[in-house]
Design an enzyme around this catalytic site. Structure first.
Site, short mmCIF file in Angstrom:
data_model
loop_
_atom_site.label_atom_id
_atom_site.label_comp_id
_atom_site.label_asym_id
_atom_site.label_seq_id
_atom_site.Cartn_x
_atom_site.Cartn_y
_atom_site.Cartn_z
N THR A 180 0.87 -1.17 0.00
CA THR A 180 0.00 0.00 0.00
C THR A 180 0.91 1.22 0.00
OG1 THR A 180 -0.03 0.11 2.42
CG2 THR A 180 -1.80 -1.14 1.37
N LYS B 166 0.42 3.73 4.32
CA LYS B 166 0.74 3.40 5.71
C LYS B 166 2.06 4.10 6.08
CE LYS B 166 -2.24 -0.60 5.41
NZ LYS B 166 -2.40 -2.07 5.44
#
Ligand SMILES: *Cc1c(COP(=O)(O)O)cnc(C)c1O
Length: 413
Positions: free
Chosen positions: A224, A227
């Site tokens: 991702t 984060k």
């Protein structure tokens, strides 16, 4: 922030404003969250959102994409540099769709895959039975050692040799120790399996070279971007050049339609920020903060799964503290701290009310908290959990948390 047009829709604006205030006045200790820079935020509000760009640079299915091609190539080049990747696809919409594309690129439905159990720190998309991954593929799972709280590579090897999966997945949502990427690769090579690392949580720490990078070792790596990497919500997939075509095909047309070009711009900004020397300092401080806090909890008489942390998070085991994860989450919300409930390995309690909480330091480190403040926060958590029914005490602690928020505002530069 100034949102003069947004404010004209008062119903929407009221809610946005409330959330902005909540974020300003509460401390975020959820390990998967962060505060993006104003530049990342601005990129997400650009006219790039208006464009359809199915396909890849130079091979689009819509006209008018020469400019978008430039943006996508810029994001790709920065990501390659950041992670030493041979090939990068920056189009995945989020972590779970990225993982779906990875499986689609390398596997057929029904193929066997080896991944870490969700309740031992894995992710839903690593073969949980309610998730597409567990429904489409035949996942077998490894766990952590119940005594050490660490992944036992001998056990991983034994399961791999017995089950002969086509792919081995490493990389987790709630595991606080360094991962031996090379050992995973060696095991996979013994049985001719593909290696897939999901670095969703630790990508920022890897980009900043604070923990080891699987990208040069593994066949394929997903992450991702929102984060520890501190970019927009989204994901990327990195792989060896020889798998480039099958990975790209799996993302589009396999999984997705048009990419979100405004998010691609925000990813490029975030990668640019992560390439700067300050980001190394930031990532280093995230780890120092997590380690200081874990040590403080141990000093205060708490058990931490695996006894500490090498990264940005740790799991606090509350099983001998007279409350479970859900209640702890609610008590801490009352003092303005967000954490997430978490299972501990071999948890006797159910997933909706597991025995632990997961605490992470990426967001508070973005606010500028260092060891001194982090130790104070650990003290607030301990005090609140011990006085969970004493509203007066909770109010006093809440005031202290708010003072800290005022002193360490979310960066707006
Ligand atoms: C967060 C996470 C994901 C999923 O990301 P989403 O953007 O929420 O879909 C996948 N894998 C791991 C290991 C994660 O921690």
């Amino acid at each position: 922030m100034k949102y003069s047009r947004l404010q004209q829709d008062s119903a929407v604006w009221e809610v946005v404003k409330k959330e902005e205030e909540r974020q300003n006045h509460e401390l975020e200790l959820i390990a998967s969250e962060n505060y993006v820079s104003p530049a990342v935020l601005e990129a997400m509000a650009t006219v790039l959102t208006n464009k359809y760009s199915e396909g890849y640079a130079g091979k689009r299915y819509y006209g008018g994409n020469a400019v978008i091609d430039e943006m996508e190539n810029l994001a790709i080049e920065r990501a390659k540099k950041l992670f030493e990747a041979e090939h990068v696809n920056v189009q995945p919409l989020s972590g779970s769709p990225a993982n779906a594309a990875v499986y689609m690129a390398f596997l057929n439905p029904g193929d066997k895959v080896l991944g870490l159990r969700l309740d031992h720190g894995g992710h839903l998309s690593h073969g949980h039975k309610v998730n597409f991954s567990g429904r489409l593929y035949n996942f077998v799972q490894y766990g952590v050692n119940p005594v050490t709280g660490r992944i036992d590579m001998d056990e991983v090897r034994a399961i791999a040799l017995k089950e002969k999966p086509k792919m081995i997945v490493a990389g987790f949502s709630a595991y606080s120790r360094e991962i031996d990427w090379q050992k995973f690769k060696d095991i996979a090579d013994e049985i001719g399996a593909y290696t897939f690392a999901d670095i969703a949580h630790i990508a920022g720490l890897i980009a900043a070279k604070q923990i080891k990078n699987p990208v040069p070792i593994f066949d394929v790596v997903s992450t991702t971007t929102h984060k520890t990497l501190r970019g927009p919500r989204g994901a990327i997939i990195m792989c060896k050049e020889k798998f480039a075509k099958q990975v790209d095909m799996a993302v589009f047309p396999g999984m997705q339609g048009g990419p979100h070009d405004h998010i691609t711009a925000a990813k490029a900004i975030a990668f640019g920020e992560a390439l700067r020397p300050e980001f190394k300092e930031y990532a280093r401080q995230i780890i120092l903060n997590a380690q200081a806090m874990a040590e403080e909890f141990i000093r205060l008489g708490y058990r931490i799964v695996s006894g500490g942390t090498d990264n940005h998070l740790f799991i606090l085991d509350l099983s001998d503290k007279g409350l479970a994860g859900k209640e702890a989450e609610q008590v801490l919300e009352k003092i303005g701290l967000s954490v997430s409930r978490s299972t501990i390995p071999n948890d006797p309690n159910p997933p909706l009310n597991p025995s632990g909480i997961r605490i992470g330091t990426p967001a508070v480190t973005t606010r500028g908290l260092k060891e001194k403040e982090i130790l104070a926060v650990a003290g607030y958590i301990d005090e609140a959990l011990r006085n969970k029914d004493d509203q007066e005490t909770l109010d006093v602690i809440k005031k202290r948390v708010q003072d800290l928020c005022v002193k360490f505002p979310i960066p707006t530069k």
